[in-house]
Scaffold this motif. Sequence first.
Motif, PDB file in Angstrom:
ATOM      1  N   ALA A 100       3.750 -14.446  13.315  1.00  0.00           N
ATOM      2  CA  ALA A 100       2.732 -15.379  12.826  1.00  0.00           C
ATOM      3  C   ALA A 100       2.636 -15.430  11.307  1.00  0.00           C
ATOM      4  O   ALA A 100       2.392 -16.473  10.739  1.00  0.00           O
ATOM      5  N   GLN A 101       2.850 -14.283  10.666  1.00  0.00           N
ATOM      6  CA  GLN A 101       2.540 -14.276   9.239  1.00  0.00           C
ATOM      7  C   GLN A 101       3.001 -12.988   8.563  1.00  0.00           C
ATOM      8  O   GLN A 101       3.208 -11.960   9.197  1.00  0.00           O
ATOM      9  N   LEU A 102       3.096 -13.093   7.254  1.00  0.00           N
ATOM     10  CA  LEU A 102       3.259 -11.924   6.399  1.00  0.00           C
ATOM     11  C   LEU A 102       1.898 -11.240   6.294  1.00  0.00           C
ATOM     12  O   LEU A 102       0.927 -11.856   5.839  1.00  0.00           O
ATOM     13  N   ALA A 103       1.824  -9.995   6.741  1.00  0.00           N
ATOM     14  CA  ALA A 103       0.517  -9.314   6.774  1.00  0.00           C
ATOM     15  C   ALA A 103       0.256  -8.486   5.521  1.00  0.00           C
ATOM     16  O   ALA A 103      -0.842  -8.487   4.975  1.00  0.00           O
ATOM     17  N   HIS A 104       1.265  -7.757   5.072  1.00  0.00           N
ATOM     18  CA  HIS A 104       1.077  -6.942   3.866  1.00  0.00           C
ATOM     19  C   HIS A 104       2.415  -6.509   3.296  1.00  0.00           C
ATOM     20  O   HIS A 104       3.450  -6.576   3.967  1.00  0.00           O
ATOM     21  N   VAL A 105       2.372  -6.072   2.056  1.00  0.00           N
ATOM     22  CA  VAL A 105       3.550  -5.570   1.363  1.00  0.00           C
ATOM     23  C   VAL A 105       3.152  -4.264   0.691  1.00  0.00           C
ATOM     24  O   VAL A 105       2.040  -4.157   0.159  1.00  0.00           O
ATOM     25  N   GLU A 106       4.039  -3.299   0.761  1.00  0.00           N
ATOM     26  CA  GLU A 106       3.815  -2.051   0.010  1.00  0.00           C
ATOM     27  C   GLU A 106       4.783  -2.007  -1.157  1.00  0.00           C
ATOM     28  O   GLU A 106       5.993  -2.239  -0.968  1.00  0.00           O
ATOM     29  N   ILE A 107       4.257  -1.766  -2.347  1.00  0.00           N
ATOM     30  CA  ILE A 107       5.135  -1.584  -3.505  1.00  0.00           C
ATOM     31  C   ILE A 107       4.964  -0.177  -4.066  1.00  0.00           C
ATOM     32  O   ILE A 107       3.918   0.454  -3.909  1.00  0.00           O
ATOM     33  N   LEU A 108       6.008   0.289  -4.715  1.00  0.00           N
ATOM     34  CA  LEU A 108       6.000   1.605  -5.357  1.00  0.00           C
ATOM     35  C   LEU A 108       5.875   1.420  -6.856  1.00  0.00           C
ATOM     36  O   LEU A 108       6.425   0.459  -7.413  1.00  0.00           O
TER      37      LEU A 108
END
Lengths: 324, 324, 324, 324
Positions: free
Chosen positions: D10-18
């Motif tokens: 359905a969708q992009l929910a979250h992104v983790e960046i360092l």
Amino acid sequence: MGKEQIFDVAQLAHVEILTPDPDKTLWFFKELLGMSETKREGQSVYLRAYEDFYHHSLKVTEGKQAGLGHVGWRASSKPALERRVEALMKSGYGKGWIDGDYGHGDAYQFITPDGHNMEILWDVEYYQAPEGQTTKLKNRPQKRPLNGVPVRRLDHVNLLANDPTSNKQFMMDELGFRLREHLVNKDGTDGAAWLSVSPLVHELAFLGDAMGGKGRLHHVCYWYGYPQHLNDLSDLCVENGIQIEAGPGKHGISQANFLYVIEPGGNRVELFGDAGYLIFDPDWKPVAWTEEEVEKAIIWYGAPLPAEYFRYGTPQIKEPAILG
Amino acid sequence: MGKEQIFDVAQLAHVEILTPDPDKTLWFFKELLGMSETKREGQSVYLRAYEDFYHHSLKVTEGKQAGLGHVGWRASSKPALERRVEALMKSGYGKGWIDGDYGHGDAYQFITPDGHNMEILWDVEYYQAPEGQTTKLKNRPQKRPLNGVPVRRLDHVNLLANDPTSNKQFMMDELGFRLREHLVNKDGTDGAAWLSVSPLVHELAFLGDAMGGKGRLHHVCYWYGYPQHLNDLSDLCVENGIQIEAGPGKHGISQANFLYVIEPGGNRVELFGDAGYLIFDPDWKPVAWTEEEVEKAIIWYGAPLPAEYFRYGTPQIKEPAILG
Amino acid sequence: MGKEQIFDVAQLAHVEILTPDPDKTLWFFKELLGMSETKREGQSVYLRAYEDFYHHSLKVTEGKQAGLGHVGWRASSKPALERRVEALMKSGYGKGWIDGDYGHGDAYQFITPDGHNMEILWDVEYYQAPEGQTTKLKNRPQKRPLNGVPVRRLDHVNLLANDPTSNKQFMMDELGFRLREHLVNKDGTDGAAWLSVSPLVHELAFLGDAMGGKGRLHHVCYWYGYPQHLNDLSDLCVENGIQIEAGPGKHGISQANFLYVIEPGGNRVELFGDAGYLIFDPDWKPVAWTEEEVEKAIIWYGAPLPAEYFRYGTPQIKEPAILG
Amino acid sequence: MGKEQIFDVAQLAHVEILTPDPDKTLWFFKELLGMSETKREGQSVYLRAYEDFYHHSLKVTEGKQAGLGHVGWRASSKPALERRVEALMKSGYGKGWIDGDYGHGDAYQFITPDGHNMEILWDVEYYQAPEGQTTKLKNRPQKRPLNGVPVRRLDHVNLLANDPTSNKQFMMDELGFRLREHLVNKDGTDGAAWLSVSPLVHELAFLGDAMGGKGRLHHVCYWYGYPQHLNDLSDLCVENGIQIEAGPGKHGISQANFLYVIEPGGNRVELFGDAGYLIFDPDWKPVAWTEEEVEKAIIWYGAPLPAEYFRYGTPQIKEPAILG
């Protein structure tokens, strides 16, 4: 034509407003409009927008009720100041010199025929950004703020007056203002008048006081220059319980994108979202709007202004002294 | 401080440009910029933007190559015109009176030290919209056009000059221009100078001619007042094969949102998407940008200007007369 | 939660409107909204916006009075079309197959419970720009037009209905629409409902018909995506005598920047100046606005909508069938 | 055509960046982009934009160097999640289930062929605004913030990959992504690919890694929806020493108004100033840009992207593993 104009007044330098609730009024100007405090003394706080070049453009003074403190004009030069003071003295509306205030030197005080307090001055103190607030944009006196939707500079002041015609004439004769646009009643008097000493359509307007008051403030206006910022501020006003009276919309007179809000102390504040149109013609024929044309004059597009717009001013009057 | 300024020049009235391809040049100004034709005579066509109040603000004349025809200034009054003509005569740069042109009366011609043709005048013909083009917006001289992304008014002209310093000084001394911002070379001379007779940061700029030319045009600028219109016009330029040289972006100097395009005849045209900042301070200290600061001066944000920006002007010079 | 949704309807493909004054209606859509004509046959003209990908998104048909012709939906695939037709047949609201129209193939016709004509189809004809109208922007089907303030694509349709609840339920059950927001009456019925098959808040809305009509059109909406274009179009509407009913302003529901105008044939047309907010959550809980909250739902900021907004639709009804 | 699509993601929910500098990275996202912190645990801080509906859309985790943590997708339903997990298991790229994280439940982890960490999940925790942050705008999960130029929601993520073709194919085959646009090399492989599960042109892009890296992040993008906000943020970035890499400008691909900045930890962040165009056509033919057409694909108008745009990613690689 071709008669020579007076160029002795250069700009609107500052406005003082009164508020019965200084904390909330300051929250409005500082947190929503992004203005910064440069001085606090006695019952007054001095504020400026981030592209105002002087010490302050707004003085917020605690008072029993909202309203106008005074309007400060800067002369074009020291000799120009002297010429205007001489004229004001002769006019019978002069009050006398004061030693100045924070941010400026000697000022000559006077009143309009309607009784609004004004002053004219030459010496000003330029704002110097403290460390951390300096910017590489050398024509901007400080960094753009991070809070609210920050206004850029003071634009104009609009005053209620029992008789716009005589007040307009006083500013033209004694101070060199040019009439740019006006609403003309059937009897030839002015229902309202927009005046300036620069290509702006107005730094000063007089609007007929439907409530029969004297010396009241209709609004003070700060400038954004971008229509989106009126939308952004509207959003924040609704979120934070600040009353939007009208707009965003577009005036016919001045062609400006406007927003009117009531600051928590009760004074009406306008925000300008563009530059409207500018008048460079040195032989400008004032635009006269008749009563039949007034609707497009007030609102070019957008909803009509609410009836209160023409009745509400500060200090507030609940019952008209004359039939409005 | 406080010395009295000269207020004898009121505004930039019109610019004449030369084009080797009048049909395409006119297509650009009329169909993309929404300008209207008010007169066609001999090799010249007279154009105006829809918020220009006079007969024309742009005269497009066929020529062997692109370039500047002349720049026309309007005086503040008839006596002001006479004072300036007297000064110009004494300066040695005066050429003499002409009977005028379509749209204005007698004009006094002169050249800048660099050789740009200029004139100053008082009598102008106001534009009267024909039936069907009149508008209820009484401060707008005609209806807003339906074609292209219509520009609102002439804003300024930027001229290449071998020695910006002497040209700047000439305009200040003889015509009362105020220096607003400048790029200052290490030797103290001006790399470029922005001058105005109004709160605009400039109606006139001189930019050092890296190619060693004389009397060349860098660009003429029209005004939108809304950033979105630069995006809209950019879109139409790409669609229609009009070269975008740079932008949309934001200048440090003048703070303006800009777009530079090359009209089909070869002249550079700038579009302004906002009002930048305005200078009301009568005692303005010119903003001086050093060579180290020049990058932010030219571009506050957005991509750097291409190298050609500093070399290309009209008429075009392919080989520098001096090392650029 | 987590129940599986129906993904069988992909988009709003086209809308047909009726007009008693086709010439003026076409002038409005072509000259002000920059739409182009792709076919003219009998009493109908087919139009598209410059970023509509198919043959047309608007069919303008001459009629005795303004109103809705029909609404066309595109299925997600041929099997999806077949599934929806089967469901529609069972629902009792199916009418039967037609051979198609200019721009699309076989379509299955049906009505809403309120009597609005609709159809669903799969095969479409893609627009191919003629020479001179092709663009290098390969995701845009033609050059951006030079006339008016050109709309980019069809956005949604809003229908008046005696009973929004049953119409909403029909579209959800038979076609897979998801309820995004609704006004909920005190008795639990829907005063209005906004439905979509995509992240748009709505391709379809039902608004209670205060005049007691059946099958009426409230408005069709085209999309700009930029708030400035609502201001630009407003300016052109006032100049050209096109009635602005409301806006520019900002809805609470959908968060869209809106403008409502009445096209010369009498139909209400909305323009969207931004994308509002988009719904990607697959488990969206419909936003329910109570009667107490309706004011902010309708207008987040800007003037309240005029009373006519809730009563006027096409065909026009002058006397309510029931008490409004 | 007409084959049935997979609608399981359905969708992009979250992104983790360092980030190697969490304090400065957090200052950037919180003070400039107006994001709020919802959780801080161990080396991670969870952030959301004011129109993100879930617990967080960005997880900032301290790391030795900048880069991608992982990308989280939300399935369309619980059964849809199960179908995708089954497919991922078969693909050989599945890693296994985790118990979830703050803000969401069980998630299935997998990698792309290039080695980027991803996960897919169904259960999410909805953000509940604390007292003082609730708003009357019921489709907005919290008040619009007062600080910075606040972003509204997560938009997309762009990943560098050695072989965009196989990564694109993996996302299409196993997760149901649709190819919207791509750069096609002369040998028929993809130089870059833009993919989505919604009408957005992309929630995910793969760009060929000119430095020969594996699993690198090109950028994460947040959405404003208004072009003015790119100008406002640019101004604040210059004032506060945040590097602007490119823009504001307009992409050909996706038609979006963009701005690229490097957050203080080193990751590239894009901001979107409009909605670009949306794809509702269920039978969309991917737009293929050849090497000759790439220039207009990357930049429709505005300055070309700097060479670093195609080489810089996180973690940073100074020497190309292969010839770029």
